[in-house]
Design a protein around this motif. Structure first.
Motif, PDB file in Angstrom:
ATOM      1  N   SER A 423       0.799  -1.356  -0.103  1.00 31.50           N
ATOM      2  CA  SER A 423      -0.302   0.243  -0.026  1.00 31.50           C
ATOM      3  C   SER A 423       0.806   1.256  -0.027  1.00 31.50           C
ATOM      4  N   LEU A 424       1.769   1.261   0.353  1.00 31.94           N
ATOM      5  CA  LEU A 424       3.031   2.160   0.957  1.00 31.94           C
ATOM      6  C   LEU A 424       3.153   2.721  -0.744  1.00 31.94           C
ATOM      7  N   ALA A 425       3.818   1.573  -1.232  1.00 33.46           N
ATOM      8  CA  ALA A 425       4.787   1.073  -2.413  1.00 33.46           C
ATOM      9  C   ALA A 425       3.615   1.802  -3.472  1.00 33.46           C
ATOM     10  N   ALA A 426       2.250   1.263  -3.750  1.00 37.13           N
ATOM     11  CA  ALA A 426       1.001   2.575  -4.427  1.00 37.13           C
ATOM     12  C   ALA A 426       1.017   3.814  -4.297  1.00 37.13           C
ATOM     13  N   ALA A 427       0.799   4.731  -3.170  1.00 35.52           N
ATOM     14  CA  ALA A 427       0.991   5.650  -2.500  1.00 35.52           C
ATOM     15  C   ALA A 427       2.475   6.298  -3.340  1.00 35.52           C
ATOM     16  N   GLN A 428       3.137   5.425  -3.231  1.00 37.38           N
ATOM     17  CA  GLN A 428       4.600   6.573  -3.834  1.00 37.38           C
ATOM     18  C   GLN A 428       4.310   6.977  -5.175  1.00 37.38           C
ATOM     19  N   MET A 429       3.676   5.748  -6.236  1.00 32.73           N
ATOM     20  CA  MET A 429       3.508   5.945  -7.282  1.00 32.73           C
ATOM     21  C   MET A 429       2.202   6.478  -7.249  1.00 32.73           C
ATOM     22  N   GLY A 430       1.901   7.883  -7.067  1.00 32.09           N
ATOM     23  CA  GLY A 430       0.534   8.348  -7.781  1.00 32.09           C
ATOM     24  C   GLY A 430      -0.898   8.347  -6.954  1.00 32.09           C
ATOM     25  N   LYS A 431      -0.691   6.979  -6.604  1.00 28.58           N
ATOM     26  CA  LYS A 431      -1.969   6.418  -6.306  1.00 28.58           C
ATOM     27  C   LYS A 431      -2.685   7.097  -4.897  1.00 28.58           C
ATOM     28  N   LYS A 432      -3.810   7.308  -5.131  1.00 26.41           N
ATOM     29  CA  LYS A 432      -4.568   7.598  -3.167  1.00 26.41           C
ATOM     30  C   LYS A 432      -5.322   5.917  -2.494  1.00 26.41           C
ATOM     31  N   VAL A 433      -3.844   6.384  -1.422  1.00 24.12           N
ATOM     32  CA  VAL A 433      -4.431   4.472  -1.096  1.00 24.12           C
ATOM     33  C   VAL A 433      -5.114   4.477   0.731  1.00 24.12           C
ATOM     34  N   LEU A 434      -5.842   3.332   0.022  1.00 18.24           N
ATOM     35  CA  LEU A 434      -6.582   3.338   1.559  1.00 18.24           C
ATOM     36  C   LEU A 434      -6.425   2.049   2.562  1.00 18.24           C
ATOM     37  N   LEU A 435      -5.251   1.785   3.449  1.00 21.76           N
ATOM     38  CA  LEU A 435      -5.494   0.353   3.727  1.00 21.76           C
ATOM     39  C   LEU A 435      -5.915   0.339   4.854  1.00 21.76           C
ATOM     40  N   VAL A 436      -7.516  -0.975   4.966  1.00 21.33           N
ATOM     41  CA  VAL A 436      -8.535  -1.174   6.234  1.00 21.33           C
ATOM     42  C   VAL A 436      -7.970  -2.631   6.372  1.00 21.33           C
ATOM     43  N   GLU A 437      -7.560  -2.407   8.161  1.00 21.96           N
ATOM     44  CA  GLU A 437      -7.450  -3.570   8.667  1.00 21.96           C
ATOM     45  C   GLU A 437      -8.668  -4.256   8.976  1.00 21.96           C
ATOM     46  N   SER A 438      -9.201  -4.620   8.021  1.00 23.57           N
ATOM     47  CA  SER A 438     -10.072  -5.852   8.357  1.00 23.57           C
ATOM     48  C   SER A 438      -9.529  -7.103   8.531  1.00 23.57           C
ATOM     49  N   ASP A 439      -8.790  -7.814   9.164  1.00 22.51           N
ATOM     50  CA  ASP A 439      -8.387  -9.021   9.946  1.00 22.51           C
ATOM     51  C   ASP A 439      -8.864  -8.524  11.587  1.00 22.51           C
ATOM     52  N   LEU A 440     -10.232  -9.029  12.068  1.00 26.97           N
ATOM     53  CA  LEU A 440     -10.671  -8.480  13.100  1.00 26.97           C
ATOM     54  C   LEU A 440     -10.480 -10.377  13.825  1.00 26.97           C
ATOM     55  N   ARG A 441      -9.354 -10.933  14.111  1.00 23.06           N
ATOM     56  CA  ARG A 441      -9.394 -11.989  14.472  1.00 23.06           C
ATOM     57  C   ARG A 441      -7.811 -11.517  15.498  1.00 23.06           C
ATOM     58  N   LYS A 442      -6.528 -11.052  14.795  1.00 24.61           N
ATOM     59  CA  LYS A 442      -6.122 -11.383  15.401  1.00 24.61           C
ATOM     60  C   LYS A 442      -4.858  -9.834  14.691  1.00 24.61           C
ATOM     61  N   PRO A 443      -5.612  -8.995  14.282  1.00 23.16           N
ATOM     62  CA  PRO A 443      -4.931  -7.430  13.655  1.00 23.16           C
ATOM     63  C   PRO A 443      -3.450  -7.168  14.343  1.00 23.16           C
ATOM     64  N   VAL A 444      -2.682  -6.980  13.311  1.00 20.55           N
ATOM     65  CA  VAL A 444      -2.045  -5.937  13.810  1.00 20.55           C
ATOM     66  C   VAL A 444      -1.033  -4.644  12.562  1.00 20.55           C
ATOM     67  N   ILE A 445      -1.237  -4.361  11.135  1.00 21.56           N
ATOM     68  CA  ILE A 445      -1.456  -3.682  11.459  1.00 21.56           C
ATOM     69  C   ILE A 445      -1.171  -2.069  12.208  1.00 21.56           C
ATOM     70  N   HIS A 446      -2.157  -1.703  13.090  1.00 21.70           N
ATOM     71  CA  HIS A 446      -1.646  -0.321  14.026  1.00 21.70           C
ATOM     72  C   HIS A 446      -1.027  -0.307  14.573  1.00 21.70           C
ATOM     73  N   ARG A 447       0.069  -1.780  15.165  1.00 17.97           N
ATOM     74  CA  ARG A 447       1.033  -2.124  15.226  1.00 17.97           C
ATOM     75  C   ARG A 447       2.814  -2.020  14.811  1.00 17.97           C
ATOM     76  N   ILE A 448       2.137  -2.150  13.161  1.00 16.79           N
ATOM     77  CA  ILE A 448       2.989  -1.889  12.186  1.00 16.79           C
ATOM     78  C   ILE A 448       2.835  -0.466  12.079  1.00 16.79           C
TER      79      ILE A 448
END
Length: 616
Positions: A423-448
């Protein structure tokens, strides 16, 4: 709920497995053959000697009541086979050969007899009166000696049984002959006494002759004259007169005739018995056997057990069978990767990217430092994420705003790091990107990204917060735990937004099927070019199967060395059965030795960037 179906392998899948695992099969065959050879060499060889005897048709020599004796080859041969294996015959063999030792005790003899019986088999040759006596032994000479001795004892026993039968028959005929002689003498004496009384006139015999002559004369006259002719009537009268005279013959004549008839019968019986008695004497004196050895046993040159050829063939077949089983098991447990082409052939979907294994330089216990786009944007690993997004862009998604689900087969395959860096790579390529933490079992993206988990997706879906409150932009990330210096050096970060998971619900499936979630999808599509969802693994829970048909495509992250290849295929099939569209596979954490094409690419790209840095 989405119905899950197991994938069934077809014939081509099995052929591919056997071709790929041919060395497993070859090794199994070699090991099995080696064990078979070793086992066969350790087994004590068993030799089998065979002796053939012929049994002649057995009739009584005297022919007495021969019509009551019938020859049944099948029954007789079966009976004789049992006699050969009988304890009396085998016991005689044991004693004759001294198999039980010197001065054996009865129980020793009995034990040896039982042992020999278990080693003896008797079978009839088809459509013949020949029995084959087979004896098994570890010593070929002993097997031949025992077989020949059994045949010899059987012949002797057969002669003894024949002699005994002839003796019993001779005694029976002798007794009957004495009785017949006595009855004949009684009949002769009765005739002599009757004749001395003078009661025999012979009239009855003359009358019978006269009556027969008259009946013959009457028959001739009836051919010439009618019933009323005088001569015919005269003959009829004479016949009637003779019949009257014949009826008046005395009772003494009839008694004489009965005595005469009884005498004749007794004489015939005595004559027959006299002849049979002489035949019985001859038969009793005849000691010729009706059993002959036609093929004596010789020491066999080769053992019958173990059958080396059969053992080796069975070992070969068993080795192939075990090899095939081992190949299938290894295939299902295998996590190795050969080539990209093989993966694509195996799954029938493209490999979107190969993510190299993070080297010692990039390794860290802090998960935030694994955002390679921030920490080392010019590394080959960072470039692999750009390649991944480029391939997603080139996929056949026709929607203006692309919604892509990132998932994996099981836990700990690195999907969250892959989707974060992509998602960060896509943002660097000029795309407007949204990353959704939809792992509602063991989410880790907020910690990343080092941002709070709440408020997040579940807060919005439950109606607790507004849409804008859950979207985190550049400012939120700068205020997070990631080093601001790294973020400042990263271009395109302003195009990146994040929605965290929020509090974990008891049943995420209900939220993903709710009406507000569809409204959520429409809102994010209006605002962003690319929306990437981080979902729970496919096989443990149904979240990915529920989300996949609602989004434009699915990317499956596969970490080599963690999950079996068969599980990867089941995950792909499960997504497709849920009507989801699998865009491709991401091979994560690949070593150069595992994939030569990837290794070459990694080496080339790493060298290229090193040269650029030296020039700079």
């Amino acid at each position: 709920m989405v119905e899950r179906k197991e994938y069934e392998l077809n014939l081509y899948d099995y052929w591919r497995i056997l071709r790929r695992r041919k060395w497993t099969i070859i090794l199994a065959v070699l090991l099995t053959e080696a064990l078979t050879v070793f086992y066969t060499s350790k087994v004590t060889p068993i030799y089998e000697a065979s002796c053939s005897v012929e049994i002649e048709r057995r009739f009584t020599q005297t022919g007495f009541l021969q019509e009551f004796f019938t020859w049944y080859p099948g029954d007789i041969m079966s009976t004789e086979a049992r006699i050969i294996k009988s304890r009396p015959v085998i016991e005689e063999v044991v004693k004759k050969l001294g198999l039980a030792g010197k001065n054996p005790k009865p129980e020793e003899i009995d034990r040896k007899v039982s042992e020999i019986i278990s080693r003896v088999s008797v079978k009839r040759e088809a459509n013949s009166n020949v029995l084959n006596i087979k004896v098994a032994s570890t010593d070929p000479k002993e097997a031949a000696v025992i077989a020949n001795t059994i045949a010899e004892v059987y012949v002797i026993k057969s002669v003894e049984r024949k002699t005994e039968r002839d003796r019993e028959l001779r005694k029976f005929i002798e007794e009957q002959l004495k009785f017949a002689k006595a009855k004949l003498e009684d009949s002769e004496e009765a005739i002599r006494l009757f004749e001395q009384t003078g009661k025999i006139t012979g009239v009855r015999s003359n009358l019978k002759q006269q009556l027969a002559s008259l009946k013959l004369e009457l028959s001739e006259l009836l051919h010439k004259f009618t019933e009323n002719h005088p001569r015919v009537k005269a003959v009829k009268r004479r016949i009637k007169d003779v019949e009257s005279l014949l009826a008046a013959v005395s009772k003494e004549d009839l008694a004489y005739m009965r005595l005469k008839r009884e005498l004749d019968l007794n004489l015939q019986l005595y004559t027959l018995l006299s002849k049979k008695y002489k035949d019985a004497l001859i038969a009793e004196a005849d000691k010729a056997p009706n059993v002959h050895v036609i093929n004596p046993a010789t020491p066999p040159s080769r053992p019958v057990r173990p059958n080396k050829k059969m053992n080796y063939m069975m070992g070969f077949i068993l080795g192939i069978f075990l090899g095939i089983i081992g190949a299938i098991v290894r295939e299902n447990l295998d996590t190795s990767i050969g080539t990209i082409e093989e993966v694509e052939e195996y799954l029938q979907v493209p490999v979107l990217a190969v993510i190299p294994r993070i080297g010692e330089k990039e390794k860290s216990k802090d998960i935030k430092e694994k955002l390679i786009i921030f920490s080392d944007p010019k590394s080959p690993i960072a470039e692999s994420f750009r390649t991944l997004f480029t391939n997603i862009e080139l996929s056949d998604i026709e929607a203006t705003s692309k919604t892509v689900l990132f998932t994996s087969t099981s836990l700990k395959e690195g999907k969250s790091l892959v989707v974060s860096n992509t998602s960060l790579a896509a943002a660097q390529m000029g795309k407007k990107v949204l990353l959704v933490e939809s792992d509602l079992r063991k989410p880790v993206i907020h910690r990343i990204f080092g941002v709070p988990k709440e408020p997040g997706l579940t807060n919005y879906l439950l109606g607790n917060v507004n849409f804008d409150e859950i979207i985190r932009g550049t400012t939120d990330i700068l205020l997070g735990a990631i080093d601001p210096a790294l973020i400042a050096k990263t271009w395109g970060i302003e195009n990146f937004s994040l929605i965290t998971s929020g509090p974990l619900p008891p049943n995420p499936s209900e939220l993903f099927n709710s009406k507000i979630f569809f409204e959520f999808l429409e809102r994010v599509k209006e605002r962003f070019d690319v929306i990437m969802f981080d979902s729970a693994p496919v096989l443990p829970v149904a979240d990915a199967s529920i989300l996949s048909p609602k989004l434009d495509g699915v990317v499956i992250v596969y970490k080599v060395g963690v999950t079996a290849r068969g599980a990867l295929r089941r995950a792909k099939i499960q997504i497709e059965q849920a009507k989801g569209k699998v865009l491709g596979i991401v091979l994560n954490d690949i070593r150069a030795a595992e994939l030569m094409d990837t290794g070459y690419y990694y080496y080339y790209y790493h060298r290229y960037y090193s040269e650029e840095e030296e020039k700079g």
